[in-house]
Design a protein around this motif. Structure first.
Motif, PDB file in Angstrom:
ATOM      1  N   GLN A 186       0.811  -1.217   0.000  1.00 12.93           N
ATOM      2  CA  GLN A 186       0.000   0.000   0.000  1.00 12.93           C
ATOM      3  C   GLN A 186       0.838   1.258   0.000  1.00 12.93           C
ATOM      4  OE1 GLN A 186      -2.796  -0.537   3.212  1.00 12.93           O
ATOM      5  NE2 GLN A 186      -4.033  -1.933   1.990  1.00 12.93           N
ATOM      6  N   THR A 215      -0.530   6.325  -9.739  1.00 10.26           N
ATOM      7  CA  THR A 215      -1.973   6.121  -9.794  1.00 10.26           C
ATOM      8  C   THR A 215      -2.321   4.769 -10.373  1.00 10.26           C
ATOM      9  OG1 THR A 215      -1.986   8.437 -10.481  1.00 10.26           O
ATOM     10  CG2 THR A 215      -4.109   7.301 -10.399  1.00 10.26           C
ATOM     11  N   ARG A 259      -5.634   2.767 -11.850  1.00 11.58           N
ATOM     12  CA  ARG A 259      -7.044   2.876 -12.245  1.00 11.58           C
ATOM     13  C   ARG A 259      -7.536   1.522 -12.687  1.00 11.58           C
ATOM     14  NH1 ARG A 259      -5.497   7.251 -15.001  1.00 11.58           N
ATOM     15  NH2 ARG A 259      -5.913   9.184 -13.892  1.00 11.58           N
ATOM     16  N   GLU A 270     -11.917   3.856 -12.688  1.00 12.02           N
ATOM     17  CA  GLU A 270     -12.068   4.336 -11.324  1.00 12.02           C
ATOM     18  C   GLU A 270     -10.687   4.284 -10.649  1.00 12.02           C
ATOM     19  OE1 GLU A 270     -14.403   2.016  -7.761  1.00 12.02           O
ATOM     20  OE2 GLU A 270     -15.165   1.825  -9.797  1.00 12.02           O
ATOM     21  N   VAL A 271     -10.325   5.336  -9.935  1.00 14.45           N
ATOM     22  CA  VAL A 271      -9.022   5.338  -9.277  1.00 14.45           C
ATOM     23  C   VAL A 271      -9.070   4.443  -8.039  1.00 14.45           C
ATOM     24  CG1 VAL A 271      -7.334   6.750  -8.035  1.00 14.45           C
ATOM     25  CG2 VAL A 271      -8.415   7.633 -10.104  1.00 14.45           C
ATOM     26  N   LEU A 272      -8.085   3.561  -7.904  1.00 10.39           N
ATOM     27  CA  LEU A 272      -8.022   2.698  -6.730  1.00 10.39           C
ATOM     28  C   LEU A 272      -7.274   3.440  -5.633  1.00 10.39           C
ATOM     29  CD1 LEU A 272      -7.049  -0.737  -8.343  1.00 10.39           C
ATOM     30  CD2 LEU A 272      -9.322   0.030  -7.655  1.00 10.39           C
ATOM     31  N   ALA A 273      -7.982   3.689  -4.543  1.00  3.63           N
ATOM     32  CA  ALA A 273      -7.322   4.353  -3.420  1.00  3.63           C
ATOM     33  C   ALA A 273      -6.403   3.356  -2.736  1.00  3.63           C
ATOM     34  CB  ALA A 273      -8.377   4.859  -2.437  1.00  3.63           C
ATOM     35  N   HIS A 274      -5.537   3.845  -1.864  1.00  3.34           N
ATOM     36  CA  HIS A 274      -4.618   2.943  -1.183  1.00  3.34           C
ATOM     37  C   HIS A 274      -5.369   1.941  -0.310  1.00  3.34           C
ATOM     38  CE1 HIS A 274      -0.570   4.937  -1.968  1.00  3.34           C
ATOM     39  NE2 HIS A 274      -1.440   5.412  -2.823  1.00  3.34           N
ATOM     40  N   ARG A 275      -6.490   2.392   0.256  1.00  4.09           N
ATOM     41  CA  ARG A 275      -7.372   1.435   0.944  1.00  4.09           C
ATOM     42  C   ARG A 275      -8.567   1.201   0.038  1.00  4.09           C
ATOM     43  NH1 ARG A 275      -6.163   0.004   6.167  1.00  4.09           N
ATOM     44  NH2 ARG A 275      -8.119  -1.120   6.129  1.00  4.09           N
ATOM     45  N   ARG A 276      -8.735  -0.049  -0.361  1.00  2.00           N
ATOM     46  CA  ARG A 276      -9.747  -0.326  -1.377  1.00  2.00           C
ATOM     47  C   ARG A 276     -11.089  -0.703  -0.786  1.00  2.00           C
ATOM     48  NH1 ARG A 276      -6.035  -3.617  -5.740  1.00  2.00           N
ATOM     49  NH2 ARG A 276      -4.433  -2.007  -5.772  1.00  2.00           N
ATOM     50  N   THR A 277     -12.122  -0.506  -1.589  1.00  2.00           N
ATOM     51  CA  THR A 277     -13.434  -0.997  -1.182  1.00  2.00           C
ATOM     52  C   THR A 277     -13.446  -2.505  -1.402  1.00  2.00           C
ATOM     53  OG1 THR A 277     -14.368  -0.840  -3.385  1.00  2.00           O
ATOM     54  CG2 THR A 277     -14.494   1.138  -2.015  1.00  2.00           C
ATOM     55  N   GLN A 303     -13.646  -3.474  -4.995  1.00  2.00           N
ATOM     56  CA  GLN A 303     -12.376  -3.283  -5.703  1.00  2.00           C
ATOM     57  C   GLN A 303     -11.401  -4.413  -5.390  1.00  2.00           C
ATOM     58  OE1 GLN A 303     -11.438   0.631  -4.254  1.00  2.00           O
ATOM     59  NE2 GLN A 303     -12.206   1.640  -6.095  1.00  2.00           N
TER      60      GLN A 303
END
Lengths: 262, 290, 346
Positions: free
Chosen positions: A68, A73, A75, A79-86, A89
């Motif tokens: 992490q 970036t 994607r 959709e951009v993947l944040a460092h903490r994912r849903t 994702q």
């Protein structure tokens, strides 16, 4: 919903990914990845080739979300993947590891392993539905569903790796990152797994990022190849182009070093 | 890239070695289990195996040698030794086992979390462990006895405070090894939470080492309980216990009444031997699993 | 004193006696003759190796290839007299220059180990002693045998390190193994293997743990040493491509026996006869040529206890120096379809 519930159709784009590992002695730290960009289109199998320490595994870990700490970036499907994912994702990108002996819990039956993931991700409304799905997953990796109730402890390396693939597929990913997934297997077993990957792409439209040190294996499976050296991608092109007309010196060097049958 | 091939090669060559190891483990386990099982059974059935209560005094029959009426003789208060040994086993074994359970559970949980999370959490836990271990055990016990008074509670508290550390260290080391393999990464990628990974997946795989250690820890606990009771800081009389029996018998040792000390000592030795065999056997049986 | 490994061997030779050398001229360097090894499991004997017959001549590089459970490593261990306790040679002979190494209770074996025969292992990191300087490690056994002093041994170590392609050997001779890269460690191990001037070198997956570029350098080194020393090589690996790169002859093992072998590796690889060899070669991905779907084979050999205990027929000669084991109809079926029972059920 396809045969195992994949939707497919999302493109992975990694842009300018850098990872620096802190080292105790040097202040600068060790730069594992230095601004790497790579894409995997839907239904595509991309090979990532490099030697040990090239950063190929680190890139794989960034893409699945295990590493992490990175800049750049990621994607997926725009959709951009944040460092903490849903959770969704995380489900979308799954991984198969090198060592099927280490990556599976020897104490759990295959069914328990699959069921746990299905429950955690809320897939299948009841036990019957989950069982049916697990059986389907087994068939997808060319394993008899009867093996669901056995533990990996008694299985061969090839069977274990198929179970590991079934587990990765259980949550319905669109992209599979395979990190040296055939390197620990016998040649003939490796061939079976390579064929399985090719079949999975054909059957359920799975995209695969295939990370390997073995050029010949990559050549036999991948549509496109990226060659990575010391944290940088030095060459990226269609498989045929890379192998028939390599442009970078390092690629040529690798190809010259790779042993081949007469 | 070839660990597995090496692993498989080793597994092939080692399979037989593993099997003999397992078999020897099984013999050890069997003998140990029979010894410990008999002692536990005798402790449970104590009232059926003797006509005398452990604290029944009979001043007409003090310091007697073994006979059909008193199998192992009597002590200076005319209490039946056989009966006291049986009931003493209840006290000591029960306490030793219970005193293992809490540290086993607490230590395993702390060790697994510490090994899994690492970082500052791990550092703090391990420093606490160092401090606990560095503190002289008997000084701790004596202070606790002063605070809480003699008896079971103090012993239990003292053992629990100290011995979780050993379990935590064992489990932490095993967890760290396992965490560094693909095992944990595969679970993380699968989207499992940390709690589930630690307690559903890591603990079942590392707990066997802790259980093996627990067997030897029971032995150590018996030693501690007996020692404390011997010094009058443990089990409060008249509750029968092997340590206080030895202490009670000591003044008569020089007078030739060896049995008063030798019998409870023998009980401690046989029990410890049985438990050690069980631990040894378990270690062998649980080892080759992957 | 002339210390170089190659030169030493050519002048005085570790076997010593001149008469033996003359007679050894005719006998092959290494001859494994109908070797059977059995494993004792649960009070029962199982055949782990079945009638292994192969030879390695001077200057020959023979690849011994197989998948897990094939018995290739076991064959090598038997030839080195390093079988684990649960395994024992039941019949057959292992002859080094005509001399049976199994005959006198392993004494003959011990005498040639480290003098006439040397071994290079897979994991230099494990096989090297971590607390001994590499220079001493290379010359340890030799200098003990020859009663050398420190300086002499050091000079010899530097010479050997130069020979195995370690640049600036004077700088590295005092280093510890952990200070070296994987490739250098493997070179150090090779240096210590050739220190005694061996006539036969056993290699057990010596490049498997290395990167492909380093592997290629080590293979080149082997080729160079083979030319320099004119030693025989028995090269055990699972990797057919590596063997094809370095070896001149090839033996393929499956489930404890040799299924096909030839003195001409190239011919055999291009037109394999045994269905297993064909399947194995079909599973190897290629760097050049057309990209085809690989032949996924069943899986590795069945475990010892599930193998047929029926005696196997001897190898048949298809052409001079090329032998093939007969294949039963079931084997043909298994290897041709490449489908394992558990897969067929799916």
């Amino acid at each position: 919903m396809g045969s195992a519930g994949m939707t497919g159709g999302s493109e992975l784009v990694a842009e300018d990914i850098s990872v620096t590992f802190a080292t105790r002695r040097r202040d600068a730290g060790h730069r594992a990845l230095a601004g790497v960009s790579l894409g995997v289109r839907p239904g595509e199998i991309v090979g990532l080739v490099g030697e040990s320490g090239s950063g190929k595994s680190t890139l794989g870990r960034v893409i699945v979300g295990l590493q992490q700490d990175y800049t750049g970036t990621l994607r997926f499907g725009g959709e951009v993947l944040a460092h903490r994912r849903t959770r969704a994702q995380r489900r979308a990108i799954q991984m198969v590891f090198q060592d099927p002996y280490a990556s599976l819990d020897p104490q759990m039956t295959v069914w328990k392993m699959l069921e746990e993931l299905l429950i955690v991700h809320g897939i299948g409304e009841n036990r019957e539905a989950r069982r049916a799905r697990s059986e389907e997953l087994m068939r997808l990796v060319h394993m008899p569903p009867t093996l669901l109730d056995t533990r990996p402890a008694g299985m061969s390396g090839g069977q274990r790796q198929r179970v590991a693939i079934a587990r990765a597929l259980s949550v319905g990913p669109q992209l599979l990152v395979a990190d040296e997934a055939t390197s620990a297997l016998d040649v003939s077993v490796q061939a079976g797994i390579i064929n399985l990957f090719a079949d999975l792409r054909a059957e359920i439209g799975l995209s695969i990022l295939f990370i390997s040190h073995n050029l010949a294996v990559v050549r036999s499976l991948c549509d496109r190849v990226a060659v990575i050296c010391q944290g940088e991608i030095v060459e990226e092109a269609e498989t045929r182009a890379v192998f028939d007309a390599p442009r970078h010196d390092y690629t040529r060097q690798l190809l010259a070093a790779a042993p081949d049958l007469p | 890239m070839t660990e597995v091939m090496i692993e498989k090669k080793r597994a092939g060559l080692m399979s037989r070695i593993g099997r003999t190891g397992r078999r020897r483990g099984n013999t050890h386990l069997l003998i140990g289990a029979v010894i410990v099982g008999l002692i536990v059974l005798m402790a449970i059935c104590a009232p059926l195996l003797t006509r005398y209560g452990p604290i029944d005094q009979d001043f007409t029959a003090t310091l007697q040698g073994p006979s059909w009426t008193h199998l192992l003789g009597t002590d200076n208060l005319g209490r039946d030794l056989w009966s006291r040994i049986l009931f003493g086993a209840r006290t000591d074994l029960f306490l030793a086992t219970v005193a293992v359970a809490a540290p086993l559970v607490i230590g395993t949980a702390i060790g697994a979390l510490s090994g899994y999370f690492g970082g500052w959490f791990d550092t703090i836990i391990m420093r606490i462990a160092d401090i606990v271990v560095a503190f002289p055990f008997y000084v701790l016990v004596i202070s606790l006895v002063f605070i809480m008074g003699n008896g079971v509670g103090s012993i239990f508290a003292a053992i629990s405070i100290v011995s979780w550390v050993a379990y935590a260290r064992i489990v932490r080391a095993e967890t760290m090894v396992l965490s560094s393999t693909d095992f944990v990464d595969a679970l993380k990628v699968g989207g499992l939470g940390s709690g589930r990974i630690v307690f559903r997946h890591l603990v079942p795989n590392v707990v066997s080492q802790a259980i093996v250690y627990a067997m030897s820890d029971i032995v150590a606990n018996i030693g501690v309980i007996v020692t404390l009771s011997y010094f009058g800081m443990g089990i409060v009389p008249p509750t029968p216990d092997w340590g206080s029996m030895m202490a009670d018998g000591q003044p008569f040792f020089a007078g030739g009444y060896y049995g008063l000390m030798v019998v409870p000592a023998a009980a401690v030795i046989v029990t410890s031997f049985g438990l050690s065999l069980v631990g040894d056997g378990l270690a062998n049986v649980l080892r080759v699993k992957r | 004193m002339n210390g170089a490994g190659m030169a030493t061997r050519k002048t005085d030779g570790p076997a010593g006696a001149g008469g033996e050398r003359a007679s050894a001229g005719q006998a092959p360097l290494l001859e494994i003759d109908r070797l059977c090894v059995s494993a004792h499991i649960n009070g029962q004997d199982w055949r782990a190796l079945e009638n292994i017959t192969l030879r390695v001549d001077r200057g020959e590089t023979r690849g011994l290839v197989g998948e897990s459970g094939s018995g290739k490593s076991l064959t090598l261990r038997a030839a080195m007299g390093l079988l684990p306790g649960s395994l024992s040679v039941t019949s057959g002979a292992i002859r080094f220059k005509g001399r049976d190494l199994l005959a006198d209770g392993g004494k003959a074996m011990a005498a040639v180990r480290g003098t006439g025969i040397a071994m290079v292992f897979q994991e230099p990191a494990v096989a090297l002693n971590p607390v001994m300087r590499v220079g001493r490690q290379i010359t340890d056994s030799v200098s003990a045998r020859r009663g050398w002093g420190r300086r002499q041994a050091r000079e010899f170590a530097v010479e050997l390190m130069d020979q195995v392609g370690i640049r600036d050997p004077k700088r590295w001779v005092e280093a510890y193994p952990h200070q070296l890269s994987g490739g250098m460690r493997q070179r150090v191990m090779i240096a210590s293997a050739i220190a005694c001037g061996p006539e036969l070198i056993f290699c057990d997956e010596p490049t498997t743990a290395l990167d492909v570029t380093v592997q290629s350098q080590i293979l080149k080194l082997f080729s160079k040493l083979q030319a320099d020393l004119h030693a025989g090589f028995l090269y055990v690996t699972h990797d057919l491509s590596v063997v094809a790169e370095f070896c001149s002859s090839l033996s393929v093992m499956y489930a404890g026996r040799i299924v096909e072998q030839s003195d001409d590796l190239k011919a055999m690889v291009q037109a394999p006869v045994h269905p297993y060899t064909r399947a194995l070669l079909g599973a190897v991905p290629r760097i050049k040529g057309p990209i085809q779907r690989l032949r996924g084979l069943s899986s590795s050999a069945p475990p010892l206890t599930e193998r047929s205990q029926a005696p196997t027929a001897p190898l048949a000669e298809v052409s001079p120096g090329w032998q093939v084991a007969p294949a039963s109809p079931e084997e043909v079926e298994l290897f041709e379809t490449g489908v394992q029972a558990w897969e067929a059920q799916a």
